[in-house]
Design a protein around this motif. Structure first.
Motif, mmCIF file in Angstrom:
data_model
loop_
_atom_site.group_PDB
_atom_site.id
_atom_site.type_symbol
_atom_site.label_atom_id
_atom_site.label_comp_id
_atom_site.label_asym_id
_atom_site.label_seq_id
_atom_site.Cartn_x
_atom_site.Cartn_y
_atom_site.Cartn_z
ATOM 1 N N HIS A 61 0.870 -1.184 0.000
ATOM 2 C CA HIS A 61 0.000 0.000 0.000
ATOM 3 C C HIS A 61 0.906 1.234 0.000
ATOM 4 O O HIS A 61 1.292 1.734 1.042
ATOM 5 C CB HIS A 61 -0.897 -0.034 1.233
ATOM 6 C CG HIS A 61 -1.842 1.116 1.316
ATOM 7 N ND1 HIS A 61 -1.534 2.267 1.988
ATOM 8 C CD2 HIS A 61 -3.078 1.282 0.816
ATOM 9 C CE1 HIS A 61 -2.559 3.108 1.903
ATOM 10 N NE2 HIS A 61 -3.505 2.524 1.203
ATOM 11 N N CYS A 63 -3.952 4.006 -2.868
ATOM 12 C CA CYS A 63 -2.830 4.294 -1.971
ATOM 13 C C CYS A 63 -2.973 5.660 -1.305
ATOM 14 O O CYS A 63 -2.513 5.850 -0.181
ATOM 15 C CB CYS A 63 -1.515 4.199 -2.740
ATOM 16 S SG CYS A 63 -1.130 2.520 -3.285
ATOM 17 N N ARG A 99 -7.462 2.790 3.052
ATOM 18 C CA ARG A 99 -6.633 1.986 3.953
ATOM 19 C C ARG A 99 -6.168 0.735 3.206
ATOM 20 O O ARG A 99 -6.816 0.298 2.263
ATOM 21 C CB ARG A 99 -7.451 1.539 5.165
ATOM 22 C CG ARG A 99 -7.899 2.663 6.073
ATOM 23 C CD ARG A 99 -8.757 2.138 7.221
ATOM 24 N NE ARG A 99 -9.967 1.462 6.769
ATOM 25 C CZ ARG A 99 -11.111 2.062 6.482
ATOM 26 N NH1 ARG A 99 -11.221 3.358 6.593
ATOM 27 N NH2 ARG A 99 -12.157 1.366 6.090
ATOM 28 N N PRO A 100 -5.082 0.146 3.673
ATOM 29 C CA PRO A 100 -4.696 -1.148 3.095
ATOM 30 C C PRO A 100 -5.678 -2.229 3.541
ATOM 31 O O PRO A 100 -6.466 -2.028 4.474
ATOM 32 C CB PRO A 100 -3.299 -1.403 3.683
ATOM 33 C CG PRO A 100 -3.237 -0.572 4.913
ATOM 34 C CD PRO A 100 -4.139 0.609 4.691
ATOM 35 N N GLN A 145 -2.527 -12.337 -1.320
ATOM 36 C CA GLN A 145 -1.811 -11.926 -0.115
ATOM 37 C C GLN A 145 -0.847 -13.015 0.335
ATOM 38 O O GLN A 145 0.271 -12.728 0.747
ATOM 39 C CB GLN A 145 -2.789 -11.606 1.007
ATOM 40 C CG GLN A 145 -3.482 -10.286 0.797
ATOM 41 C CD GLN A 145 -4.387 -9.937 1.953
ATOM 42 O OE1 GLN A 145 -4.934 -10.806 2.619
ATOM 43 N NE2 GLN A 145 -4.554 -8.658 2.169
ATOM 44 N N CYS A 181 3.561 -2.379 5.328
ATOM 45 C CA CYS A 181 2.673 -1.224 5.458
ATOM 46 C C CYS A 181 1.270 -1.566 4.984
ATOM 47 O O CYS A 181 0.451 -0.678 4.823
ATOM 48 C CB CYS A 181 3.242 -0.043 4.662
ATOM 49 S SG CYS A 181 3.384 -0.379 2.908
ATOM 50 N N GLY A 182 0.987 -2.810 4.767
ATOM 51 C CA GLY A 182 -0.319 -3.227 4.274
ATOM 52 C C GLY A 182 -0.271 -3.486 2.781
ATOM 53 O O GLY A 182 0.713 -3.198 2.117
ATOM 54 N N ARG A 183 -1.374 -4.025 2.284
ATOM 55 C CA ARG A 183 -1.418 -4.426 0.883
ATOM 56 C C ARG A 183 -2.682 -3.941 0.197
ATOM 57 O O ARG A 183 -3.700 -3.693 0.819
ATOM 58 C CB ARG A 183 -1.372 -5.947 0.783
ATOM 59 C CG ARG A 183 -0.090 -6.545 1.302
ATOM 60 C CD ARG A 183 -0.172 -8.065 1.316
ATOM 61 N NE ARG A 183 1.003 -8.644 1.907
ATOM 62 C CZ ARG A 183 1.227 -8.767 3.205
ATOM 63 N NH1 ARG A 183 0.345 -8.356 4.068
ATOM 64 N NH2 ARG A 183 2.328 -9.318 3.650
ATOM 65 N N VAL A 184 -2.585 -3.879 -1.111
ATOM 66 C CA VAL A 184 -3.692 -3.605 -2.012
ATOM 67 C C VAL A 184 -3.619 -4.697 -3.068
ATOM 68 O O VAL A 184 -2.520 -5.117 -3.460
ATOM 69 C CB VAL A 184 -3.552 -2.209 -2.661
ATOM 70 C CG1 VAL A 184 -4.645 -1.955 -3.676
ATOM 71 C CG2 VAL A 184 -3.539 -1.130 -1.598
ATOM 72 N N ASP A 213 -8.942 -2.433 -2.046
ATOM 73 C CA ASP A 213 -8.259 -1.888 -0.877
ATOM 74 C C ASP A 213 -9.147 -2.063 0.343
ATOM 75 O O ASP A 213 -10.203 -2.684 0.257
ATOM 76 C CB ASP A 213 -7.895 -0.416 -1.111
ATOM 77 C CG ASP A 213 -9.093 0.445 -1.459
ATOM 78 O OD1 ASP A 213 -10.124 0.355 -0.754
ATOM 79 O OD2 ASP A 213 -9.007 1.217 -2.434
ATOM 80 N N GLU A 235 -13.458 -4.516 2.564
ATOM 81 C CA GLU A 235 -12.763 -4.166 1.333
ATOM 82 C C GLU A 235 -13.679 -3.461 0.345
ATOM 83 O O GLU A 235 -14.893 -3.620 0.367
ATOM 84 C CB GLU A 235 -12.125 -5.393 0.683
ATOM 85 C CG GLU A 235 -13.099 -6.471 0.282
ATOM 86 C CD GLU A 235 -12.409 -7.731 -0.220
ATOM 87 O OE1 GLU A 235 -11.520 -8.244 0.492
ATOM 88 O OE2 GLU A 235 -12.752 -8.183 -1.305
#
Length: 189
Positions: free
Chosen positions: A20, A61, A65-66, A93, A106-109, A127, A167
């Motif tokens: 993210h 981004c 939020r991720p 993921q 930092c999280g994912r998208v 996201d 999501e």
């Protein structure tokens, strides 16, 4: 009486989880360009798809939020095609470069695209949602931003937002064959 719904089966698809952050945009664009070129799509279609992906991922981004991490057990003991099979998001993921929170995550998208046999390409970004629902803006001439979904709306034949628990997915559909083209002067087939 039974209702039968025919769905177009993708001829090609990909899903990938990216960090993210803005550095992910170039990675996703390169992968999309490579995948679509391998399908021998016209350059104008590839360029439009890459621009749409850039806008959707940049918005995710910047404004959202991720995604929450997929539970570690989400894919344990599952068999493809089973009713309990994890979502594409969980698969992406789990496959994401093997990094986790201990490595500064930092999280994912999740980004994905599907080329359908009917000549349409779907590009989507998922996201964790944001404070507002994605919508097309009306920026002033001097505004520094707010044009992304307007650009998507001009390039895509359709776009929208799909919600699921935890999501939000923003998707766009592009024509890859002339019979679907809506923009004048674009030879896509």
């Amino acid at each position: 009486m039974a209702l039968v719904v025919a769905r177009d089966v993708p001829t090609s698809s990909a899903t990938m989880a990216v960090p993210h952050g803005p550095e992910s945009v170039s990675t996703a664009r390169r992968r999309l360009r490579k995948d679509l070129a391998a399908q021998h799509l016209p350059d104008v279609v590839i360029d439009d798809a890459v621009l749409i992906l850039s806008e959707l991922l940049s918005n995710a981004c910047r404004h959202a939020r991720p995604l929450e991490p997929a539970p570690a057990s989400a894919h344990d003991g599952m068999h493809p095609g089973s009713a309990a099979e994890p979502s594409a998001r969980a698969h992406a993921q789990a496959a994401w470069l093997g990094q986790g929170p201990a490595q500064g995550d930092c999280g994912r998208v999740v980004v994905g695209w599907e080329l359908h046999s009917d000549g349409l390409l779907t590009v989507e970004v998922t996201d964790g949602g944001g404070p507002t629902r994605p919508r097309r803006g009306s920026p002033s001439l001097t505004a520094r931003g707010g044009r992304g979904l307007g650009i998507v709306g001009q390039l895509a034949s359709d776009w929208g937002v799909r919600d699921a628990p935890g999501e939000v997915t923003v998707w766009a559909v592009l024509p890859v064959r002339a019979r679907h083209a809506r923009r004048d002067g674009v030879a896509t087939g």
